[in-house]
Design a protein around this motif. Sequence first.
Motif, PDB file in Angstrom:
ATOM      1  N   ALA A  79       0.833  -1.207   0.000  1.00  0.00           N
ATOM      2  CA  ALA A  79       0.000   0.000   0.000  1.00  0.00           C
ATOM      3  C   ALA A  79       0.864   1.253   0.000  1.00  0.00           C
ATOM      4  O   ALA A  79       0.579   2.229  -0.721  1.00  0.00           O
ATOM      5  N   THR A  80       1.919   1.231   0.796  1.00  0.00           N
ATOM      6  CA  THR A  80       2.838   2.379   0.840  1.00  0.00           C
ATOM      7  C   THR A  80       3.509   2.589  -0.505  1.00  0.00           C
ATOM      8  O   THR A  80       3.653   3.721  -0.981  1.00  0.00           O
ATOM      9  N   LEU A  81       3.910   1.495  -1.148  1.00  0.00           N
ATOM     10  CA  LEU A  81       4.568   1.606  -2.453  1.00  0.00           C
ATOM     11  C   LEU A  81       3.623   2.172  -3.511  1.00  0.00           C
ATOM     12  O   LEU A  81       4.029   2.963  -4.364  1.00  0.00           O
ATOM     13  N   ARG A  82       2.337   1.779  -3.447  1.00  0.00           N
ATOM     14  CA  ARG A  82       1.373   2.308  -4.428  1.00  0.00           C
ATOM     15  C   ARG A  82       1.176   3.814  -4.250  1.00  0.00           C
ATOM     16  O   ARG A  82       1.177   4.566  -5.227  1.00  0.00           O
ATOM     17  N   SER A  83       1.008   4.250  -3.013  1.00  0.00           N
ATOM     18  CA  SER A  83       0.792   5.683  -2.781  1.00  0.00           C
ATOM     19  C   SER A  83       2.052   6.482  -3.101  1.00  0.00           C
ATOM     20  O   SER A  83       1.982   7.593  -3.634  1.00  0.00           O
ATOM     21  N   THR A  84       3.210   5.907  -2.803  1.00  0.00           N
ATOM     22  CA  THR A  84       4.470   6.585  -3.111  1.00  0.00           C
ATOM     23  C   THR A  84       4.687   6.687  -4.613  1.00  0.00           C
ATOM     24  O   THR A  84       5.176   7.705  -5.118  1.00  0.00           O
ATOM     25  N   ALA A  85       4.321   5.633  -5.340  1.00  0.00           N
ATOM     26  CA  ALA A  85       4.464   5.657  -6.797  1.00  0.00           C
ATOM     27  C   ALA A  85       3.654   6.799  -7.394  1.00  0.00           C
ATOM     28  O   ALA A  85       4.115   7.500  -8.317  1.00  0.00           O
ATOM     29  N   ALA A  86       2.462   7.031  -6.869  1.00  0.00           N
ATOM     30  CA  ALA A  86       1.632   8.134  -7.358  1.00  0.00           C
ATOM     31  C   ALA A  86       2.265   9.476  -7.024  1.00  0.00           C
ATOM     32  O   ALA A  86       2.286  10.397  -7.858  1.00  0.00           O
ATOM     33  N   ALA A  87       2.819   9.597  -5.821  1.00  0.00           N
ATOM     34  CA  ALA A  87       3.398  10.866  -5.385  1.00  0.00           C
ATOM     35  C   ALA A  87       4.636  11.237  -6.201  1.00  0.00           C
ATOM     36  O   ALA A  87       4.902  12.432  -6.426  1.00  0.00           O
ATOM     37  N   TRP A  88       5.384  10.248  -6.656  1.00  0.00           N
ATOM     38  CA  TRP A  88       6.622  10.504  -7.402  1.00  0.00           C
ATOM     39  C   TRP A  88       6.455  10.264  -8.901  1.00  0.00           C
ATOM     40  O   TRP A  88       7.457  10.221  -9.636  1.00  0.00           O
ATOM     41  N   HIS A  89       5.242  10.133  -9.358  1.00  0.00           N
ATOM     42  CA  HIS A  89       4.984   9.783 -10.755  1.00  0.00           C
ATOM     43  C   HIS A  89       5.655  10.743 -11.727  1.00  0.00           C
ATOM     44  O   HIS A  89       6.313  10.318 -12.691  1.00  0.00           O
ATOM     45  N   ASP A  90       5.500  12.021 -11.528  1.00  0.00           N
ATOM     46  CA  ASP A  90       5.990  13.001 -12.508  1.00  0.00           C
ATOM     47  C   ASP A  90       7.499  12.958 -12.667  1.00  0.00           C
ATOM     48  O   ASP A  90       8.016  13.236 -13.757  1.00  0.00           O
ATOM     49  N   GLU A  91       8.219  12.617 -11.595  1.00  0.00           N
ATOM     50  CA  GLU A  91       9.676  12.580 -11.685  1.00  0.00           C
ATOM     51  C   GLU A  91      10.187  11.279 -12.271  1.00  0.00           C
ATOM     52  O   GLU A  91      11.160  11.275 -13.045  1.00  0.00           O
ATOM     53  N   PHE A  92       9.532  10.159 -11.932  1.00  0.00           N
ATOM     54  CA  PHE A  92      10.091   8.859 -12.304  1.00  0.00           C
ATOM     55  C   PHE A  92       9.473   8.238 -13.554  1.00  0.00           C
ATOM     56  O   PHE A  92      10.140   7.479 -14.254  1.00  0.00           O
ATOM     57  N   ALA A  93       8.226   8.527 -13.833  1.00  0.00           N
ATOM     58  CA  ALA A  93       7.560   7.891 -14.978  1.00  0.00           C
ATOM     59  C   ALA A  93       8.272   8.148 -16.306  1.00  0.00           C
ATOM     60  O   ALA A  93       8.340   7.242 -17.149  1.00  0.00           O
ATOM     61  N   PRO A  94       8.806   9.349 -16.554  1.00  0.00           N
ATOM     62  CA  PRO A  94       9.457   9.596 -17.854  1.00  0.00           C
ATOM     63  C   PRO A  94      10.838   8.964 -18.010  1.00  0.00           C
ATOM     64  O   PRO A  94      11.386   8.958 -19.121  1.00  0.00           O
ATOM     65  N   LEU A  95      11.425   8.437 -16.951  1.00  0.00           N
ATOM     66  CA  LEU A  95      12.801   7.942 -17.028  1.00  0.00           C
ATOM     67  C   LEU A  95      12.900   6.686 -17.889  1.00  0.00           C
ATOM     68  O   LEU A  95      12.036   5.810 -17.814  1.00  0.00           O
ATOM     69  N   PRO A  96      13.950   6.586 -18.696  1.00  0.00           N
ATOM     70  CA  PRO A  96      14.164   5.363 -19.479  1.00  0.00           C
ATOM     71  C   PRO A  96      14.309   4.146 -18.570  1.00  0.00           C
ATOM     72  O   PRO A  96      14.919   4.215 -17.507  1.00  0.00           O
TER      73      PRO A  96
END
Length: 265
Positions: A79-96
């Motif tokens: 659950a923590t990983l899911r909420s954290t993934a959303a919080a950091w989406h903009d920084e990490f999603a575009p990375l190769p």
Amino acid sequence: IQHPRSQLNRFDLVITPRHDFYPLTPQAQEQVPQFLHRWITPREPPDRHVFLSTAEDRFVVNFLHQILTLGALHQIDSATLRSTAAAWHDEFAPLPKPLLVVNIGWPTSHCRYGADLAKQLTAYLLNILSSCGTVRISFSSRTPEKVSKIIVKEFADNPKVYIWDGQEPNPHMGHLAWADAFVVTADSVSLISEACSTGKPVYVMGPERCKWKLSDFHKSLRERGVVRPFTGSEDIAESWSYPPLNDTAEAASQVREALAERGWR
């Protein structure tokens, strides 16, 4: 939490990792001169009010109410990983992809290293860089400068590599949520335990340098299949997985059972 280095019968409940009882194993007894045995803690195996860490532990199997957690307790779960993934989406999603996260701790009395490990780690990372889309490196606040300088000098200008500068916000939680694989130095039980809670590949750098109970910790992780040694020959694009370590939730469940036995709700 962790062995109190005191008589356990002074406590109603103790939650401690399995490797805290390493001094009681035959291997440890052989390593310590006989005249020092009386000074080594713990001196007795756990009893029914001690919850341990590793369901395969053999020398405490006859005691009651045992949960053997392999590593450190922490707050990382799905659950923590899911909420954290959303919080950091903009920084990490575009990375190769794949994204390799490298966590570097600091030498301890049970895991000594210096510039030699930094040079070895640098060489290994250069070997596997072609299989990575992105590499993000984090140092601990206690990482020796002689270690960090070698790594920064090699990778500071590499477009694939990002080195966290220690300024807030700390990307550690984002790394746990978004990484495809981890490389962690062998000194940190906490960093390794957190990475192993993701179910993603965890490669450990320098476990052969560890001794005493830290060596036992790494042996237990390898036997469970949740870590592999980092050799510099890995293809980071080739993933592997395991049931995530869930020590905190398992320990909490045992605490609830113990309270229920006493009539608590």
